[in-house]
Design an enzyme around this catalytic site. Structure first.
Site, PDB file in Angstrom:
ATOM      1  N   LYS A  22      65.473  88.661  74.044  1.00 56.70           N
ATOM      2  CA  LYS A  22      65.085  89.381  75.270  1.00 56.70           C
ATOM      3  C   LYS A  22      66.298  90.079  75.896  1.00 56.70           C
ATOM      4  CE  LYS A  22      63.505  86.924  78.947  1.00 56.70           C
ATOM      5  NZ  LYS A  22      63.845  87.195  80.340  1.00 56.70           N
ATOM      6  N   GLY A  94      64.975  89.803  86.174  1.00 52.22           N
ATOM      7  CA  GLY A  94      66.240  89.872  86.902  1.00 52.22           C
ATOM      8  C   GLY A  94      67.271  90.634  86.095  1.00 52.22           C
ATOM      9  N   ARG A 122      64.369  86.999  94.447  1.00 53.42           N
ATOM     10  CA  ARG A 122      65.657  86.630  93.837  1.00 53.42           C
ATOM     11  C   ARG A 122      66.817  87.384  94.481  1.00 53.42           C
ATOM     12  NH1 ARG A 122      64.726  86.245  87.477  1.00 53.42           N
ATOM     13  NH2 ARG A 122      66.842  85.439  87.584  1.00 53.42           N
ATOM     14  N   ASP A 316      69.532  79.069  80.098  1.00 48.49           N
ATOM     15  CA  ASP A 316      68.093  79.254  79.878  1.00 48.49           C
ATOM     16  C   ASP A 316      67.458  78.065  79.154  1.00 48.49           C
ATOM     17  OD1 ASP A 316      68.093  81.658  81.122  1.00 48.49           O
ATOM     18  OD2 ASP A 316      68.264  82.848  79.291  1.00 48.49           O
ATOM     19  N   LYS A 343      66.344  81.155  89.543  1.00 53.67           N
ATOM     20  CA  LYS A 343      65.799  81.824  88.356  1.00 53.67           C
ATOM     21  C   LYS A 343      64.368  82.260  88.674  1.00 53.67           C
ATOM     22  CE  LYS A 343      69.173  81.721  85.442  1.00 53.67           C
ATOM     23  NZ  LYS A 343      69.623  82.944  84.781  1.00 53.67           N
ATOM     24  N   PRO A 468      33.105  62.027  76.603  1.00 54.47           N
ATOM     25  CA  PRO A 468      33.175  62.950  77.741  1.00 54.47           C
ATOM     26  C   PRO A 468      31.783  63.369  78.221  1.00 54.47           C
ATOM     27  CG  PRO A 468      33.658  64.107  75.708  1.00 54.47           C
ATOM     28  CD  PRO A 468      33.465  62.667  75.334  1.00 54.47           C
ATOM     29  N   GLY A 472      26.284  63.477  75.143  1.00 55.91           N
ATOM     30  CA  GLY A 472      25.031  62.887  74.680  1.00 55.91           C
ATOM     31  C   GLY A 472      25.039  61.364  74.707  1.00 55.91           C
ATOM     32  N   THR A 475      21.880  59.703  76.234  1.00 56.01           N
ATOM     33  CA  THR A 475      20.706  59.904  75.393  1.00 56.01           C
ATOM     34  C   THR A 475      20.729  58.978  74.184  1.00 56.01           C
ATOM     35  OG1 THR A 475      20.783  62.196  76.100  1.00 56.01           O
ATOM     36  CG2 THR A 475      19.358  61.700  74.215  1.00 56.01           C
TER      37      THR A 475
END
Ligand SMILES: Nc1ncnc2c1ncn2[C@@H]1O[C@H](COP(=O)(O)OP(=O)(O)OP(=O)(O)O)[C@@H](O)[C@H]1O
Ligand SMILES: Nc1ccn([C@@H]2O[C@H](COP(=O)(O)O)[C@@H](O)[C@H]2O)c(=O)n1
Length: 678
Positions: A22, A94, A122, A316, A343, A468, A472, A475
């Site tokens: 970058k 920045g 910033r 970083d 940052k 979850p 079902g 059922t």
């Protein structure tokens, strides 16, 4: 808002090439735009940040043709920049704002630089002061010298400037301003910072002089266009390097990555922590950018101390260092990193908050943090706080959590690593590919948590059914109980009934005391009548009202209370004192009856479950509810290690029940002579 759901993985395995650097992509576009003659840039990072730089130079009159997303042809045909028609948008970057300000400060036209909400907070004072001393007319329009920046035409002159804080962005801003100033600009750094601008200046034919800690640049020299290949971004590779190093059994190779010594401070830290890393530099042509490959093998790391002097070369990487310090044995101290607070986010605050959510003991310091590693990592829901490196660092840590984690607000990842989630998938899935289709299941398998009183096999046979929402469970549990001729208990009905009563009475669920006294004063009765659990509250039998949207929305908050769960545990267990039963819920196999041999975990694809619930005509945010049930501290939803996992997505109810009966038979459940499904 985009989020990542991270499934735990044992290790990282595979080979990748990370996208272009970058910092270097920004600088390559800037310098090629100032040069005479054409430049072809390959390996450019087409991230949001870098595209802002590309668009800005197009707006300043430079010809930039995008051949493909990573290849640019750049030529400044008129050997000058033109006044932009509107404000130049620096997005989240920045680097872009500080460097382009250096270029625009000495131009004979007005310009204005704006940024997004994060960039607009910033500090820009650190470039304003030296640029003003060089003769620039530059003003920060925001509070406390924050963006937007307004620049008026000016002629610059060289100065001698000692940077108060080591900063590659300020140094680069002044080098670029010095290029357009009369005389010599002399910049003194307190300690070395990344030197990409210097290396690129040399590549384009202008050599700054180095005198000890000072750099000198002569004004008025012109740059010559020359093709340039951007190396892979070490800061993006850092997530895999650190993640693989800290996950035993990992083995990854990263190709074509930049290995500039002013960027690779992370490697020294990891080696100190006991990491196994092999580096091979494949290209170190003169003063160009060195690049090569890295081979990382995972192992157990130990904590370390990171000192102020090391910070500039790994600034970083600190979020990911904090993340993997949580996996290392012992304490890791990060000091002298106050720069992290300004940052894209306050990275100290944000990482401390997120690590705590993952259950990591961590102390926040004004200039860093102390991370106590080696504790189990809890599945968590965290925010990126709009910061790409926080999002990616937390994703790496989430791989080692005890369940699925969720990282919210991850759109920002595109500012530096657009393919991150794909690479995460590729490297973490490689380890579980040997069991295709089972990875979801494997991620949920947990040793049953320690509980008191339920470890022994219940006196009467109990079939535990968990899973979850809308999988079902009810059922199939009901149909199974019928087939077996035993009682059916829906434990969720009890949590729903309590929630309904609390909601009905208008109890504030956030006030613990009111919540507890309302529950204490409730008359709760649970009875099995005609082989089914019936629940009465204050003498009234609960019915369909417990499936109202208000109850659906609040029940997981209520059931998250460890106090309430402890209170209900004996009540559930008592139901099995004198009868066999099928009990379904979220923690039956892991906490209520962990000692039973008959356990099932029913699941289905989230989309299928969503459709099933819609078909039932209920308003229920099942994803939210599942999230809360999985991430609570007390008896979270988990698949017990000894449960049979059934994915019912493509099965009928009958098929699921038959599968359960078959398993019960194998496990020695006392089946009635004829058990049929109806
Ligand atoms: N193969 C299947 N197995 C179980 N249920 C299925 C299946 N196919 C469709 N369904 C339907 O899915 C719907 C949801 O099932 P059910 O209410 O039993 O889920 P649940 O897991 O108990 O949900 P919750 O915990 O939210 O109450 C029901 O209408 C059920 O008939
Ligand atoms: N053993 C259980 C059962 C239920 N819950 C909580 O109750 C909610 C409603 O359950 P349903 O099965 O009727 O959907 C569920 O979302 C859980 O919050 C529980 O915690 N433990």
């Amino acid at each position: 808002m985009k989020s990542f759901t991270i499934v735990p993985a044992a290790r990282l395995v595979g080979e990748i090439a990370v996208p272009g650097d970058k910092s270097i992509s920004h600088r390559a576009v800037m310098l090629a735009s100032l040069a005479r003659g054409p430049t072809r840039v390959t390996g450019f990072l087409p991230s949001e940040d870098c595209l802002c730089t590309l668009r800005a130079f197009q707006a300043l009159g430079v010809d930039i043709e995008v051949e493909d997303p990573t290849t640019l042809s750049i030529e400044n045909r008129f050997h000058r920049l033109f006044p932009p028609r509107e404000a130049l948008d620096c997005g989240n970057s920045g680097t872009m704002m500080r460097l382009i300000a250096g270029i625009l400060a000495g131009q004979p036209f007005r310009s204005r630089l704006v940024g997004d909400a994060s960039l607009s907070k910033r500090p820009m004072g650190r470039i304003l002061e030296p640029l003003e001393r060089m003769g620039a007319h530059i003003r920060a329009e925001g509070e406390k010298e924050t963006p937007p920046l307004a620049l008026e035409p000016a002629e610059l002159h060289g100065i001698e400037y000692e940077l108060p804080v080591a900063s590659a962005q300020v140094k680069s801003c002044l080098l670029l301003a010095g290029l357009h100033a009369q005389g010599t600009t002399r910049i003194v750094e307190p300690s070395p910072t990344r030197d990409h601008t210097e290396r690129l200046l040399v590549h384009f034919g202008v050599r700054p002089l180095r005198e000890g800690r000072a750099l000198l640049i002569q004004g008025g020299l012109s740059l010559e266009g020359r093709d340039f290949c951007v190396p892979g971004d070490f800061s993006s590779a850092a997530f895999w390097i650190a993640g693989a190093a800290a996950m035993p059994g990992s083995e990854i190779r990263i190709r074509g990555v930049g290995l500039n010594r002013t960027r690779t401070g992370l490697l020294g830290v990891l080696l100190r922590m006991g990491a196994q890393i092999e580096e091979s530099v494949e290209e170190a042509s003169g003063e160009g950018e060195p690049r090569g490959s890295l081979l990382i093998r995972g192992g157990k790391l130990r904590g370390t101390q990171i000192t102020k002097e090391e910070i500039p070369n790994l600034i970083d990487e600190l979020p990911v260092i904090a993340a993997i310090a949580s996996l290392a044995d012992g304490e890791t101290q990060i000091r002298g990193a106050e720069e992290l607070r300004v940052k894209e986010s306050d990275r100290i605050r944000c990482m401390v908050e997120n690590l705590r959510r993952f259950g990591v003991p961590v102390d926040e310091l004004p200039d860093g943090m102390i991370v106590e590693g080696g504790h189990p990592i809890r599945a968590a829901r965290v925010s990126s706080f709009g910061d790409h490196r926080v999002a990616m660092a937390c994703s790496i840590l989430a791989l080692r959590a005890d369940g699925r984690s969720r990282i919210d607000d991850v759109g920002c990842v595109d500012t530096s690593y657009p393919g991150f989630s794909k690479d995460l998938h590729k490297l973490s899935q490689a380890a579980v590919e040997s069991a295709p289709g089972w990875k979801d299941y494997l991620s949920w398998v947990q040793p049953s948590p320690k509980t008191s009183g339920g470890e022994q096999e219940p006196r009467r046979p109990v079939v535990a059914v968990d899973g979850p929402s809308a999988s079902g469970k009810s059922t199939v549990a009901k149909a199974l109980a019928k087939a077996l001729g035993i009682a059916y208990c829906n434990s969720g009905l009890v949590y729903r009934a309590i929630t309904w009563s609390l909601v009905d009475k208008g109890v504030d669920l956030d006030r613990e005391q009111s919540f507890k006294s309302a529950v204490r004063s409730m008359k709760l009765e649970c009875r099995i009548e005609e082989n089914e659990l019936h629940v009465r509250i204050d003498g009234k039998e609960v019915g369909q009202e417990v499936r109202s949207p208000a109850v659906n929305a609040a029940v997981s908050r209520v059931s998250a209370s460890p106090w309430l769960r402890k209170r209900l545990l004996p009540l559930f267990r008592k139901l099995a004192d004198d009868r066999a039963l099928v009990m379904e819920g979220r923690d039956i196999g892991t906490a209520v009856f962990p000692g039973t041999r008959f356990k099932f975990y029913i699941d289905a694809d989230p989309k299928v479950r969503e459709q099933r619930r819609q078909k039932q005509g209920e308003s229920d945010s099942i994803e939210e509810r599942d999230w809360e049930d999985r991430s609570r501290k007390a008896a979270p939803l988990r698949c017990a290690a000894d449960a049979v996992f059934i994915d019912s997505s493509r099965m009928t109810v009958e098929e699921v029940v038959l599968r359960m009966l078959e398993e019960l038979r194998k496990r020695g459940f006392p089946l009635p002579k004829e058990s049929s499904v109806s």
